[in-house]
Write an enzyme that holds these catalytic residues in place. Structure first.
Site, short mmCIF file in Angstrom:
data_model
loop_
_atom_site.label_atom_id
_atom_site.label_comp_id
_atom_site.label_asym_id
_atom_site.label_seq_id
_atom_site.Cartn_x
_atom_site.Cartn_y
_atom_site.Cartn_z
N TYR A 59 14.35 1.11 -14.18
CA TYR A 59 14.52 0.68 -12.78
C TYR A 59 15.26 1.76 -12.00
CZ TYR A 59 12.92 -4.08 -11.92
OH TYR A 59 12.15 -5.18 -11.67
N GLU A 79 15.90 1.68 -8.20
CA GLU A 79 16.01 1.38 -6.76
C GLU A 79 16.86 2.44 -6.07
OE1 GLU A 79 16.36 -1.15 -9.00
OE2 GLU A 79 15.70 -3.06 -8.10
N ASP A 95 -4.80 8.08 7.59
CA ASP A 95 -4.86 7.54 6.23
C ASP A 95 -6.00 8.29 5.54
OD1 ASP A 95 -5.40 6.22 3.91
OD2 ASP A 95 -5.57 4.22 4.80
N THR A 124 -3.61 7.58 -1.02
CA THR A 124 -3.43 7.10 -2.38
C THR A 124 -3.53 8.31 -3.30
OG1 THR A 124 -5.77 6.53 -2.41
CG2 THR A 124 -4.21 4.73 -2.06
N LYS A 137 -7.54 8.54 -6.12
CA LYS A 137 -8.96 8.70 -5.81
C LYS A 137 -9.35 10.16 -6.05
CE LYS A 137 -9.16 4.81 -2.56
NZ LYS A 137 -7.82 4.39 -2.16
N ARG A 181 -2.58 5.36 -10.07
CA ARG A 181 -2.71 4.44 -8.92
C ARG A 181 -1.38 4.44 -8.20
NH1 ARG A 181 -7.57 1.75 -9.80
NH2 ARG A 181 -7.30 0.82 -7.77
N1 DSN Z 1 -10.65 -0.01 -2.59
C1 DSN Z 1 -10.64 1.21 -1.83
C2 DSN Z 1 -12.01 1.71 -1.57
O1 DSN Z 1 -12.84 1.42 -2.38
O2 DSN Z 1 -12.26 2.41 -0.59
C3 DSN Z 1 -9.85 1.10 -0.63
O3 DSN Z 1 -8.75 0.30 -0.85
#
Ligand code: DSN
Length: 420
Positions: free
Chosen positions: A57, A59, A203, A230, A233, A239
């Site tokens: 942890y 924080e 984003d 994120t 991807k 993640r």
């Molecule tokens: N689930 C993602 C996507 O497939 O674009 C976005 O959150």
């Protein structure tokens, strides 16, 4: 999990979960992942996600934690922040968001007051749930107004966007997408936002890796206030979420993530993100990102040559959307199910102003990050396009599908999944 002793222990203590893990690994090896938001994490990422950092942890932030024992967590979080700032040419980085939705929520809640107006892209035109879809909590908390694409070209309608901004005076202009296949000049958004006196947020979750590798434009170079991405991807990390911003917003963003929205960060994820940012700065990652774009263009061209109609007629990034109703007389759900049967994993997708409901939409979304991570190139894109179109025109014939599934297995057998 690669260690044989660890696998034996899991098989003995929970065979149900062990068998599901084996099944998922076999599915990933034999099938082909074509969902544009999915990828194969770097092997180093898998190692760190299953490491001792998961036990801790933390924080707070490096040097200012609420619990003891933070020598190594401080070290990894400082490295992660420094590497993220260098990779994206950002003044400040917060690496703690647990994933993409809390990442965007932390920005809205940190920079705005409930009820404030946010201008963002319409969901069916390529935006994301967290860009104010009415079913999302953010859609209830803030007053989202929307811009769309031009029906004639499929490109973002900047005249319409400017008109909405003038009429509604948003506090924040958001750009970014989850199913828009084109690139744009971030300066166009910045001009609209400046005129309205609004802050700017991009984003770039889908294309974070492509921006890191400098094969797509970086909104921060155009003077954006905030950029979110994120890390799992096109970046091939764990993640998780990453917020990059100007120093002027650093305190508000950090306080919004913790203690505003979250408690303890997932330190195994932070360690894996730190490694990801190092790997994404390497020349080999630049080559990978270039290949993702080349493969997307090749796949789009090969599909188009086989009579598939693509939203916007092509792609500038890693993804494309087939209008399956117009191309093959099939809704996106039926197309996705048929492709599942031949080992190609895709997702049904709404198209702009889709007359059909989200569970039976008119389109199918495809992307190349995962296939490229396996080492596939433009020749393989031809074969993938052929399998897709033959499947979607086979009328569900079981013999034809068995033959096509065999072609998928022959293809994937030549390209091992990294880390498995
Ligand atoms: N689930 C993602 C996507 O497939 O674009 C976005 O959150």
């Amino acid at each position: 999990m690669s260690d044989a002793a660890e696998r034996t222990r899991l098989a003995q203590s929970d065979n149900d979960i062990y068998l599901a893990l084996k099944g998922e690994e076999a599915r990933q090896r034999a099938g082909l992942e074509l969902i544009p938001s999915e990828n194969y994490a770097f092997p180093e990422v898998l190692t760190l996600l299953g490491s001792a950092f998961t036990n801790k942890y933390s924080e707070g932030y490096p040097g200012r934690r609420y619990y003891g024992g933070q020598d190594y967590t401080d070290r990894i979080e400082t490295l992660a922040r420094d590497r993220a700032r260098a990779l994206f040419r950002a003044e400040h980085a917060n690496v703690q968001p647990l994933s993409g939705s809390p990442m965007n929520q932390a920005v809205y809640l940190g920079l705005l007051e409930p009820g404030d107006t946010i201008l963002a892209m319409d969901l069916s035109h390529g935006g994301h749930l967290t860009h104010g879809a009415p079913v999302s909590h953010m859609g209830r908390l803030f007053n989202f107004v929307r811009y769309k694409t031009d029906p004639a070209t499929g490109a973002i309608d900047f005249d319409g966007l400017r008109k909405v901004a003038r009429e509604t005076k948003p506090k924040l202009v958001v750009c970014g997408y989850s199913s828009y296949p084109r690139d744009y000049d971030y300066a166009d958004f910045k001009r609209v936002a400046d005129e309205a006196g609004a802050l700017t947020m991009a984003d770039v979750s889908h294309i974070g890796g492509l921006i890191a590798a400098n094969v797509m434009r970086n909104p921060l170079d155009a003077g954006f206030d905030v950029m979110t991405t994120t890390t799992h991807k096109s970046l091939r990390g764990p993640r998780g979420g990453l917020i990059l911003c100007k120093e002027a917003f650093a305190k508000r963003i950090d306080a919004s993530v913790f203690p505003g929205l979250q408690g303890g960060p997932h330190m195994n994820q932070v360690a894996a993100a730190a490694t990801t940012f190092r790997l994404a700065a390497m020349p080999s990652f630049h080559d990978y990102a270039k290949a993702v774009l080349a493969n997307a263009k090749a796949l789009a061209a090969a599909l188009t040559a086989r009579q598939a109609r693509l939203v916007t007629s092509g792609t500038d990034n890693h993804l494309m959307v087939i209008d399956t109703v117009a191309s093959f007389g099939l809704d996106g759900a039926k197309a996705q199910e048929a492709l599942d049967r031949v080992g190609l994993t895709t997702n049904k997708q709404v198209i702009p102003d889709d007359p059909n409901p989200p569970m039976r939409p008119s389109g199918l979304r495809l992307g190349t990050p995962a296939a490229t991570a396996r080492g596939m190139g433009v020749n393989e894109m031809e074969e993938i396009a052929a399998i897709i179109v033959e499947t979607l025109t086979s009328g569900g014939d079981a013999v034809a599908e068995a033959r096509l599934a065999n072609r998928t297995r022959t293809l994937t057998a030549r390209f091992p999944v990294p880390g498995l």
